[in-house]
Design an enzyme around this catalytic site. Sequence first.
Site, mmCIF file in Angstrom:
data_model
loop_
_atom_site.group_PDB
_atom_site.id
_atom_site.type_symbol
_atom_site.label_atom_id
_atom_site.label_comp_id
_atom_site.label_asym_id
_atom_site.label_seq_id
_atom_site.Cartn_x
_atom_site.Cartn_y
_atom_site.Cartn_z
ATOM 1 N N GLU A 1 0.809 -1.220 0.000
ATOM 2 C CA GLU A 1 0.000 0.000 0.000
ATOM 3 C C GLU A 1 0.840 1.266 0.000
ATOM 4 O OE1 GLU A 1 -0.147 -2.488 2.217
ATOM 5 O OE2 GLU A 1 -2.030 -3.510 1.743
ATOM 6 N N PHE B 1 -5.275 0.201 5.552
ATOM 7 C CA PHE B 1 -3.972 0.083 4.889
ATOM 8 C C PHE B 1 -3.546 1.410 4.253
ATOM 9 C CE2 PHE B 1 -6.057 -4.221 3.997
ATOM 10 C CZ PHE B 1 -5.863 -4.617 5.295
ATOM 11 N N HIS C 1 -13.918 -0.456 3.330
ATOM 12 C CA HIS C 1 -13.873 -1.267 4.554
ATOM 13 C C HIS C 1 -13.554 -0.414 5.784
ATOM 14 C CE1 HIS C 1 -13.671 -4.194 1.360
ATOM 15 N NE2 HIS C 1 -13.770 -5.207 2.205
ATOM 16 N N ASP D 1 -13.688 -9.516 10.177
ATOM 17 C CA ASP D 1 -12.230 -9.456 10.212
ATOM 18 C C ASP D 1 -11.714 -8.930 11.548
ATOM 19 O OD1 ASP D 1 -11.768 -10.577 7.763
ATOM 20 O OD2 ASP D 1 -11.594 -8.688 6.687
#
Lengths: 272, 333
Positions: free
Chosen positions: B75, B100, B126, B134
Amino acid sequence: MLTQEKLNFLKDKAKEIRQEIIIMITRAASGHVGGSMSAVEILVSLYHHIMKHDSQNPKWTERDRFIMGKGHATPVYYAVLADCGYIPKEDLLGFRRPGSYLQGHPKQYTEKGIEVSTGTLGLSLSTTCGMALSAKLKGEKQNYFCLCGDGEIQEGQIWEAAMFANKYKLNNIIAFVDRNYMQSDGYSEDIMPLDPLEPKWEAFGWEVFSIDGHDFEQIINTVEKAMLSDKPVMIVARTIKGKGVSFMENDNTWHGSPPNLETAMRALGELV
Amino acid sequence: MKNIEDIHIVPVIPSPPSSEFGAEQTKKGFADGLIELGKLLPNVVVIDTDVAKATRSADFQKIYPERHFNTGVAEQNMLSVAAGMSIEGFIPFATSFGMFIATRGGDQLRNSICYPKANVKVAATHCGISTGGDGASHQINEDIAICRSFPNLTVIVPGDYEEAKQATIAAAYFKGPVYLRYGRDTYPIVPEIHGKFEIGKSRTIREGTDCTIFTTGIMVSEGIKASDMLKEKGISARVVHLPTVKPLDNEVVIKAAQETKFLVTVEEHSIIGGLGEAIAGVTAEHHPTRVYRIGINDVFGQSGQSQELLDLYGLRAINIVEKVLEVTKLQGY
Ligand SMILES: Cc1ncc(C[n+]2csc(CCOP(=O)(O)OP(=O)(O)O)c2C)c(N)n1
Ligand SMILES: [Mg+2]
């Protein structure tokens, strides 16, 4: 050396762990199947043959450590920890559920055998370096095992750790790459090529072994050699994502999608 | 030997629980916005980090494969590559999960993109607690705080699919770095926020005189519901939706502070550094007023289904109503 009896024992364990992986993910309707299945033989070898550890004494100073770099593969990790007695079997029901310590990605909980929090890829090898360096400073002899995904090692931080381990001669690190040639978006060599992989690690000063990551004898014999190395060791373990269930093998649909009940039944049918 | 009786499947909670206008992913709004931009602006390119299926930038890739790039799981590299492409005249949409970008890629975002005012659009999916299963490692509740504090960075948190699509398009036509925040799940469609999208402009959805409920992102539907519930209890709650958290629509915020007795802020984000503190900062200087912040209370999240986590962390209309009633009683309004 591995007796035939022990080999059969490990193979049976692998099958049970694969069943548990399918069940945990199906129950939670969430989780990563493919990368859990590819790492089964590696974790079973470590926890049932290679590592010095005692689930009744999880804080034993001299225990070998395992660090789960590819944190999304918690199903295989938790299933193995449960099998070894770190995690009560019934706690597996809580996987990915609120209130449970069995989070989607590992949350550090030494009493339950979860050594390090991971989840965002690329952190683990550096943490392993820090632990391994500390052991050297304290004059301790245990080994530090770390499992990375092949997608994971595209992170720059992995290579920062690689240099560090070489500089400080951290030969108490034995790391694995779960080389299943796949990651989230597809084939690794399409997404971001890694080959030739072994020479990269060699160039960074590591001793490198290349093995079949589903072959217990190769895993165990290689780790025995690795323990004698005066360098940090990277074992490139060629594996199959989704290993053990024919329709999941090398099909990246199963990277992060849970099976439904019907699919889970078909998968369990193959794991007898 | 394991068998199927061992599997007691956790019932999947439909998301959202109820909405007469249906529900859709905000990240689909992002993808559909990108596809339109593909036609409109030939210099729009997309860079992803091995999560193209998850962010849905793969939808754009299917149509414009030669304008989609994948860095692999890297990233930091993506963000600086995007900065480089912007210097050469492209309009890169650099996309990954919010975690990220804002944390892993914080330096690259600040120094490669914000500092030189690179014309990069950073699309974070997300985000927030509703990322779900997660768990805490992936549920970023701190990105608005981080991004608000970076000079030159515009921060947009769309409220539903359509607003997400319009915001994506608007960002491409805006010159300078933009952070766009989307979720993972499907969220209620809110027709009230479907007018022309203007960066920096709020939307007053319900008029009211007793208090003002400020929302950003997917909390808009809960804010509206709360206002309607409060009306039945005789409380007139204004609802102002702020899809742009930075720059903030100060005028509308100050007006609400002057015209209503207290303010409640609602965001799927930490109460530290987010919309709530942005509003408190403005009112503290211009018209000191009580500001009550509803959000994630300085804790890490945990695994669970999106909808149950929104319940568990108190991000529902009922939580807003309870707060308003409590304050009304306590302060004797
Ligand atoms: C820093 C970071 N970026 C992205 C992700 C999202 N992600 C989860 S798994 C995965 C692919 C990993 O591939 P690999 O390491 O090869 O794992 P495996 O194939 O063994 O499942 C990605 C990109 C993440 N968890 N962390
Ligand atoms: Mg892989």
